[in-house]
Motif scaffolding. Sequence first.
Motif, short mmCIF file in Angstrom:
data_model
loop_
_atom_site.label_atom_id
_atom_site.label_comp_id
_atom_site.label_asym_id
_atom_site.label_seq_id
_atom_site.Cartn_x
_atom_site.Cartn_y
_atom_site.Cartn_z
N VAL A 245 43.69 54.80 28.00
CA VAL A 245 45.21 55.56 28.08
C VAL A 245 46.01 55.35 29.21
N THR A 246 45.31 55.46 30.42
CA THR A 246 46.28 55.24 31.46
C THR A 246 46.37 54.16 31.86
N GLY A 247 45.44 53.07 31.75
CA GLY A 247 45.34 51.81 32.12
C GLY A 247 44.81 51.50 33.56
N SER A 248 44.41 52.62 34.25
CA SER A 248 43.93 52.95 35.35
C SER A 248 42.40 52.17 35.74
N ALA A 249 42.17 51.42 36.68
CA ALA A 249 41.10 50.96 37.07
C ALA A 249 40.02 52.09 37.61
N PRO A 250 38.61 51.93 37.32
CA PRO A 250 37.73 52.71 38.16
C PRO A 250 37.94 52.55 39.60
N SER A 251 37.24 53.49 40.29
CA SER A 251 37.56 53.41 41.87
C SER A 251 36.91 52.02 42.51
N ASN A 252 37.60 51.48 43.38
CA ASN A 252 36.96 50.56 44.10
C ASN A 252 36.37 50.72 45.30
N TYR A 253 36.08 52.19 45.69
CA TYR A 253 35.34 52.72 46.94
C TYR A 253 34.20 53.49 46.65
N VAL A 254 34.13 53.86 45.40
CA VAL A 254 32.90 54.69 45.09
C VAL A 254 32.30 54.22 43.58
N GLY A 255 31.04 54.53 43.32
CA GLY A 255 30.75 54.37 41.99
C GLY A 255 30.45 53.15 41.50
N ASP A 256 30.62 51.91 42.51
CA ASP A 256 30.08 50.65 41.96
C ASP A 256 30.94 50.12 40.87
N GLY A 257 32.11 50.40 40.49
CA GLY A 257 33.10 49.84 39.64
C GLY A 257 32.96 50.58 38.16
N THR A 258 31.67 51.43 38.20
CA THR A 258 31.41 52.52 36.91
C THR A 258 32.76 53.55 36.54
N GLY A 259 33.38 54.06 37.83
CA GLY A 259 34.11 55.21 37.51
C GLY A 259 33.35 56.67 37.53
N LEU A 260 31.89 56.46 37.73
CA LEU A 260 30.93 57.41 37.68
C LEU A 260 30.28 57.70 38.99
N VAL A 261 30.13 59.06 39.37
CA VAL A 261 29.47 59.30 40.72
C VAL A 261 28.78 60.50 40.35
N THR A 262 27.37 60.75 40.95
CA THR A 262 26.99 61.88 40.66
C THR A 262 26.55 62.49 42.13
N ARG A 263 26.94 64.05 42.01
CA ARG A 263 26.78 64.61 43.48
C ARG A 263 25.82 65.88 43.16
N LYS A 264 25.38 66.35 44.31
CA LYS A 264 24.65 67.72 44.38
C LYS A 264 25.22 68.79 45.09
N ASP A 265 26.23 68.32 45.89
CA ASP A 265 26.98 69.21 46.92
C ASP A 265 28.09 69.77 46.59
N LEU A 266 28.39 70.00 45.20
CA LEU A 266 29.70 70.41 44.89
C LEU A 266 29.29 71.97 44.10
N GLY A 267 30.04 73.02 44.82
CA GLY A 267 29.66 74.45 44.14
C GLY A 267 30.11 74.43 42.81
N GLY A 268 31.23 73.82 42.38
CA GLY A 268 31.67 73.96 41.09
C GLY A 268 30.90 73.37 40.09
N LEU A 269 30.11 72.39 40.51
CA LEU A 269 28.95 71.59 39.51
C LEU A 269 27.62 72.62 39.62
N ASN A 270 27.43 72.82 40.93
CA ASN A 270 25.96 73.48 41.17
C ASN A 270 25.74 74.59 40.38
N LEU A 271 26.82 75.69 40.37
CA LEU A 271 26.83 76.94 39.64
C LEU A 271 27.10 76.78 38.33
N SER A 272 27.63 75.65 37.42
CA SER A 272 28.01 75.86 36.25
C SER A 272 26.77 75.74 35.23
#
Length: 316
Positions: A245-272
Amino acid sequence: MSYVGPDFDPQPPRRPRRRPLTVALVALVPGALLGWGAYAAFGGSDDGGGSSDKAAVGTPTASARSTDPERPSETPTEPTTSPSESTAPSPSGPLAGKVVVIDPGHNPGNFQHTAEINRKVDIGTAMKECDTTGTATNSGYREADFTLDVAHRMRTLLEKQGATVELTHDGDRSYGPCIDERARIGNKAEADAVVSLHADGAGSGNRGFHVILPGAVNSGAADTRPIVAPSKNLGERIAGAFVRVTGSAPSNYVGDGTGLVTRKDLGGLNLSTAPKVFIECGNMRDSKDAAQLTSEAWRQKAAQGISEGIAGFLEK
């Protein structure tokens, strides 16, 4: 972005969900993202979500304001109602009966409440600040204003499809909520999907969006194991729709070009206890990304892309 939140309450029993997406559909995002590797011009996240160059807590940009004087006047491409207006869910829409919680990262008033947002809260794996101020473009357009604007646009789009939409805040409180409270709001709503909205503050030249997925955490009040798989499904669908929809590219600095990153240090995710992801819609400190983030027309596309990803997940 930077994201953080207060008291975690145990989640009441959740209603049964439909089975996870089949393996065939998981291939959606790689196909959608194919070809962006050549987009070399494009360039992470705290509980606000993002990278290390966030605005310092308590020190907003001197010119911080809710509009960017450097961008041309534009007409939004979609809403028939004001972006801030909530419409009654369509009882016959494809998302009727579904609950979506949208979490606009940060709060425009956070910088005036440094003591409150610096207070530490328990995110299961560590103690972390309640919240942060977020970042801003070089000309002063704040992440907190961006996230609330996109949240309003998403609410309009999703309610038209029948979803019940709740925001973790709606410009109706002086600061916060804290990261743990943001998670608790989604839990208490028994949300079918939760998305936390952000824009990053990485260095110039770093471009593109990325979606942050929860890693498997089982520590203290945090147990993400039941939501890891559905959250990945949600994140992949959002990433694919966002590209389309936006035509934007995935990040060129994290995620290895996939646009996806996994993290374990974010409270908003950890407590969900509900399927949840963060999305960094672009980098506010890069002039090209900032030109998009400050555009009303582009923000409407961002809202549409994220909403389509949510709808695809909920309609599975």
